[in-house]
Design an enzyme around this catalytic site. Structure first.
Site, PDB file in Angstrom:
ATOM      1  N   ILE A 119       0.812  -1.223   0.000  1.00  0.00           N
ATOM      2  CA  ILE A 119       0.000   0.000   0.000  1.00  0.00           C
ATOM      3  C   ILE A 119       0.841   1.266   0.000  1.00  0.00           C
ATOM      4  CG2 ILE A 119      -2.032  -1.053   1.060  1.00  0.00           C
ATOM      5  CD1 ILE A 119      -1.070  -0.034   3.749  1.00  0.00           C
ATOM      6  N   LYS A 149       5.273   2.846  -0.743  1.00  0.00           N
ATOM      7  CA  LYS A 149       6.707   2.611  -0.738  1.00  0.00           C
ATOM      8  C   LYS A 149       7.427   3.944  -0.783  1.00  0.00           C
ATOM      9  CE  LYS A 149       6.975   1.875  -5.762  1.00  0.00           C
ATOM     10  NZ  LYS A 149       7.432   0.953  -6.824  1.00  0.00           N
ATOM     11  N   GLY A 150       8.666   3.926  -0.301  1.00  0.00           N
ATOM     12  CA  GLY A 150       9.431   5.155  -0.253  1.00  0.00           C
ATOM     13  C   GLY A 150      10.894   4.886  -0.008  1.00  0.00           C
ATOM     14  N   GLY A 151      11.614   5.927   0.456  1.00  0.00           N
ATOM     15  CA  GLY A 151      13.041   5.801   0.646  1.00  0.00           C
ATOM     16  C   GLY A 151      13.427   4.767   1.677  1.00  0.00           C
ATOM     17  N   PHE A 152      12.619   4.598   2.720  1.00  0.00           N
ATOM     18  CA  PHE A 152      12.934   3.612   3.758  1.00  0.00           C
ATOM     19  C   PHE A 152      12.603   2.202   3.298  1.00  0.00           C
ATOM     20  CE2 PHE A 152      11.636   0.962   7.318  1.00  0.00           C
ATOM     21  CZ  PHE A 152      12.720   1.072   8.179  1.00  0.00           C
ATOM     22  N   GLY A 153      11.504   2.027   2.640  1.00  0.00           N
ATOM     23  CA  GLY A 153      11.113   0.685   2.238  1.00  0.00           C
ATOM     24  C   GLY A 153       9.674   0.636   1.775  1.00  0.00           C
ATOM     25  N   TYR A 154       8.956  -0.415   2.181  1.00  0.00           N
ATOM     26  CA  TYR A 154       7.612  -0.684   1.681  1.00  0.00           C
ATOM     27  C   TYR A 154       6.632  -0.831   2.848  1.00  0.00           C
ATOM     28  CZ  TYR A 154      10.429  -1.773  -2.395  1.00  0.00           C
ATOM     29  OH  TYR A 154      11.321  -1.693  -3.426  1.00  0.00           O
ATOM     30  N   LYS A 204       5.664  -1.719   7.963  1.00  0.00           N
ATOM     31  CA  LYS A 204       6.652  -1.004   7.155  1.00  0.00           C
ATOM     32  C   LYS A 204       7.963  -1.788   7.181  1.00  0.00           C
ATOM     33  CE  LYS A 204       8.183   3.125   8.506  1.00  0.00           C
ATOM     34  NZ  LYS A 204       8.219   4.596   8.675  1.00  0.00           N
ATOM     35  N   ASP A 229       9.411  16.149  10.385  1.00  0.00           N
ATOM     36  CA  ASP A 229       8.919  15.787   9.045  1.00  0.00           C
ATOM     37  C   ASP A 229       7.397  15.899   8.993  1.00  0.00           C
ATOM     38  OD1 ASP A 229       9.281  15.133   6.405  1.00  0.00           O
ATOM     39  OD2 ASP A 229       9.336  12.972   6.744  1.00  0.00           O
TER      40      ASP A 229
END
EC number: 2.7.11.-
Length: 834
Positions: A494, A496-501, A516, A613
């Protein structure tokens, strides 16, 4: 089902129209550019000379009235014995303030080049000091000159200026008893597809133009008459960190967003490059980057265009993707794999404010250990000029803009094509692919000493994790994680990004959760992983997302959160097909998020927590629209005995506190600034940064403040709010947002003050709603007999009508709606801003 059919219909329509129109669009985008014969002046001469593919006309031999110059008090030197190019053998000298005037054929962006030579040995020329300025609707201080600071090589000073008047003047002003000089002048309109972002003010002075990995390119080999210098090893921090590559393949100009044309740069630029050079003694499991370091003015705004063309890879796959870094802080994805063909030129545009070091670093870095993907073909760097005549560098503008360039297809400009492009835009917004250009990412690829070129960091193992000593009781076995996610089934993905999924999951006890998972083995995000666990394990609040557990078995970095049924606040404002939130709902969500942040800022035994953030994607909604702040990976603990925290800059572009950017001092007021941007998102229903909008509208906070100064706020409001907002409620809400966005932290309110003010805004709105309901009831009661007009309750403090409810002001001033996601997930989503 209806929505699904509609999506299929849209996809089919797009496919058909692309097949029909793409040849025209591509032809338009890549058509050969011919430089217009505007003004090429051979100063101090009565003869014409040919140079750089153009004929320079002697300034005393002009057959038209389009060019004129001040003749009083001028002097001419003609040295035909010189070995310099012919345009540098004559020079016009001014002993008094003088000028050249041009009658332009068109407005818009123009190239202006001034040619200077000190090949003449006269002492008064070598000691000359003068300034040059330009006027075309606004004044621009171009350059202060002193030939004694130049070499014996002729110099060309190039500018890109936005012409707002057909009358253009270049003024030369000698200092005191000195003199001014000029050898040649070029003024010509830029090609239509040369887009410069508004963040740079579109008035630029070129300081570097490099053909990376290649030889010098002269004006004869550039359609715009530019000179491209080789990137000597002097620019590289470590000379052996990169290797030259070249290709004989003709560039494949494909057109489209960020794609180059033959006028963006010469073919030679895209046929050569520098690529990473992983030497044989590099240790296994290392991340690597290569850095170019440039001397620039301190604390000055610069526009940077970086050119790429994949002439290195054999296959178009993600292995060719890499990171681009600006000054070691800002990261953006470079994805050659998304180009339709190999050797397809594209570029990235960046606007950056340099720090006080006098250096600006550009780096390319690997995404994964043991990979050597990464290359750079060309680079252009320009100083930003202000319209008022002083250098453009102010504290409130200390931010980096990552801008996507756009090639404009003029030949196929019809209503049908515009409709197609808009639908393609929606299609892109619906896709799973993120737009890393929108949200800047913080990562420090360089060692602590300035100008470093390589960061060789072993992949971390977690056997000595400090979490093991905390005895949190939150560990979840990896087998349970696998079961909950059906072995990380992509159907459950659902976000995803710089850290993971992020996956939607059902835990063994039947509880819904958002899981996550960090990118396995990448070595990234370890500190964020540990920080989030440590922060969330010590706090509990109604308006903060709860951590259910974590897993670090087998070098995994997995976080398990409570599941937020309605997803992110962003999804309910724009970028999805979800119903619009009412103004009352938006206020309640803002109040809830503010309470969560206030709880973080309230000092505990170990100190206040700064989120660092805050953004609309990190505010989640449960099934009752209760707002909860999420994602604490960047959070910092702020002890009471510290006035502020001095740290590297991290966060998301568009939300970053300008004072934090300038000083690196982090306080709770940095969260307040970011929350002010969220308030604007809530009111105007658009991203903090949207590079697809016209240049002046890219940055939400800057655009809103500009519209406020012009009294046009009502024209940019979310159309779905028209008719809902009570006048005083809107006024007070804008006042709160403006206070949060003050340039300096001590001028901003605390989150506690923001809560009180927002609750007052909600009270204003509720009083109006109750009053309107009472009026409707009164009308209904009297409808049985003669109609009795309702009695209005009017006071000095509250208006009975919304400023958007009656008359022409109620019209929707927008020409489109934003509906861009085909599916909405309920979860914790990760952006690419890490």
């Amino acid at each position: 089902m209806e929505n699904f059919c509609f999506q299929d219909s849209v996809s089919l329509f797009i496919t058909i129209m692309v097949l029909v129109l793409l040849p025209r669009l591509s032809l338009s985008d890549t058509s050969t550019y011919t430089r217009p014969e505007n003004f090429y002046v051979n100063c101090g001469s009565d003869s014409n000379v040919f140079y750089g593919g153009q004929t320079f006309v002697g300034d005393t031999n002009s057959s038209t009235n389009s060019v004129s110059f001040t003749n009083k008090g001028t002097e001419v030197i003609n040295d035909q014995s010189s070995v310099a190019p012919e345009i540098y053998r004559t020079v016009r000298i001014f002993r008094h303030p003088s000028s050249y005037k041009f009658k332009l054929d068109s407005l818009g962006l123009h190239f202006v080049r001034l040619h200077f030579s000190v090949v003449f040995s006269r002492a008064d020329l070598l000691t000359a000091r003068f300034t040059v300025s330009a006027t075309s609707g606004s004044n621009h201080h171009l350059k202060s000159f002193s030939p004694q600071n130049l070499t014996n090589t002729p110099r060309v000073e190039e500018f890109l200026l936005m012409m707002n008047s057909l009358e253009f003047e270049i003024r030369f002003v000698p200092d005191h008893s000195s003199l001014a000089l000029i050898n040649a002048i070029e003024v010509f309109s830029a090609p239509d597809d040369l887009e410069i972002p508004s963040a740079s003010d579109k008035n630029l002075h070129t300081i570097y133009r490099l053909n990376v990995g290649g030889e010098k390119i002269t004006p004869d080999n550039d359609t715009l008459g530019r000179t491209w210098l080789p990137d000597d090893d002097d620019f590289l921090y470590r000379k052996d960190s990169a290797r030259n590559i070249n290709s004989t393949q003709t560039p494949n100009y494909v057109g489209g967003l960020s794609s180059a044309t033959d006028s963006t740069a010469p073919d030679f630029v895209y046929k050569t490059a520098k690529a990473m050079n992983r030497s044989s003694n590099e240790q296994v499991g290392m991340l690597m980057n290569v850095t170019w370091s440039f001397k620039v003015k301190s604390n000055h705004r610069h526009f940077i265009r970086i050119h790429f063309s994949d002439i290195l890879s054999n296959l178009s796959n993600s292995d060719s993707d890499f990171y681009l870094f600006v000054n070691g802080y800002w990261r953006v994805d470079v994805k050659p794999s998304e180009q339709p063909r190999l050797a397809s030129p594209f570029f990235k545009d960046v606007v950056n404010v340099s720090d006080g070091s006098g250096l600006l670093n550009i780096s390319i870095g690997t995404k994964e250990a043991n990979k050597d993907a990464g290359f750079l073909n060309g680079l252009e760097m320009m100083e930003v000029l202000s319209k008022s005549g002083s250098d453009y560098s102010n504290r409130s503008s200390s931010r980096v803009h990552i801008i996507t360039g756009c090639a404009v297809a003029a030949a196929a400009a019809s209503a049908l094509v515009f409709s197609l492009l808009f639908m393609v835009f929606l299609k892109r917004r619906r896709s799973k692919k993120t737009k890393p250009e929108v949200e800047g990412t913080v990562w420090s690829p360089l060692p602590l000493h300035r100008g470093g070129s390589s960061d060789n960091r072993p992949i971390s193992q977690y056997h000595n994790s400090p979490l093991r000593n905390l005895h949190l009781g939150l560990t979840i076995p990896f087998t349970d994680i696998l079961s909950a996610t059906n072995n990380f089934d992509e159907q459950l993905l659902i976000g995803k990004g710089g850290f993971g999924y992020v996956y939607k999951a059902i835990l063994p006890d039947g509880t819904k959760a958002a899981i996550k998972r960090g990118k396995t083995g990448s070595g990234q995000g370890i500190l964020e992983f540990q920080t989030e666990i440590q922060v969330l394990s010590r706090i509990r609040h109604r308006h903060l997302v709860s951590l259910t557990g974590y897993c670090e078995e087998n070098s995994e970095m997995i976080l398990v959160y409570e599941f937020m049924e309605k997803g992110t606040l962003k999804e309910h404002l724009y970028g999805s097909n979800l119903p619009s939130l009412t103004w009352k709902q938006r206020l309640e969500i803002c109040i809830g998020a503010a309470r969560g942040l206030d709880y973080l800022h309230s000092s505990g035994s170990e100190g206040a927590i700064i989120h660092r953030d805050v953004k609309s994607t990190n505010i989640l909604l449960d099934e009752h629209n209760i707002a909860k702040v999420a994602d604490f990976g960047l959070s910092k603990i702020h002890n009471q005995d510290e006035s502020n925290i001095s740290i590297n800059i991290k966060g998301t572009f568009g939300y970053l506190d300008p004072e934090y950017l300038q000083t690196h001092k982090l306080t709770e007021k940095s969260d307040v600034y970011a929350f002010g941007v969220v308030l604007l998102e809530v009111l105007f229903a658009r991203p903090a940064i949207d590079p697809y909008l016209p240049h002046e509208e890219v940055n939400l906070s800057e655009w809103v403040m500009f519209c406020k100064s012009k009294g046009t706020i009502d024209e940019i409001l979310d159309p779905s709010l028209i008719g809902q907002i009570e006048t005083n409620s809107l006024k007070k809400f804008m006042e709160i947002a403006e206070k949060c966005l003050k340039e300096y932290g001590d001028e901003r309110p605390s989150m506690r003050d923001v809560i009180w003010d927002l609750e007052y805004v909600l009270q204003l709105q509720m009083m109006t709603n109750r009053r309107e309901a009472h009026e409707e009831d009164s009308t209904a009661i009297n409808s049985g007999g003669s109609l009795v007009a309702p009695r209005l309750m009017v006071s000095d403090s509250f208006s009975t009508n919304s400023i958007f409810q009656n008359g022409d002001e109620s019209k929707n001033r927008f020409g489109f709606t934003d509906s861009s996601e085909t599916r909405v997930f309920s979860q914790l989503k990760i952006s690419d801003a890490r």
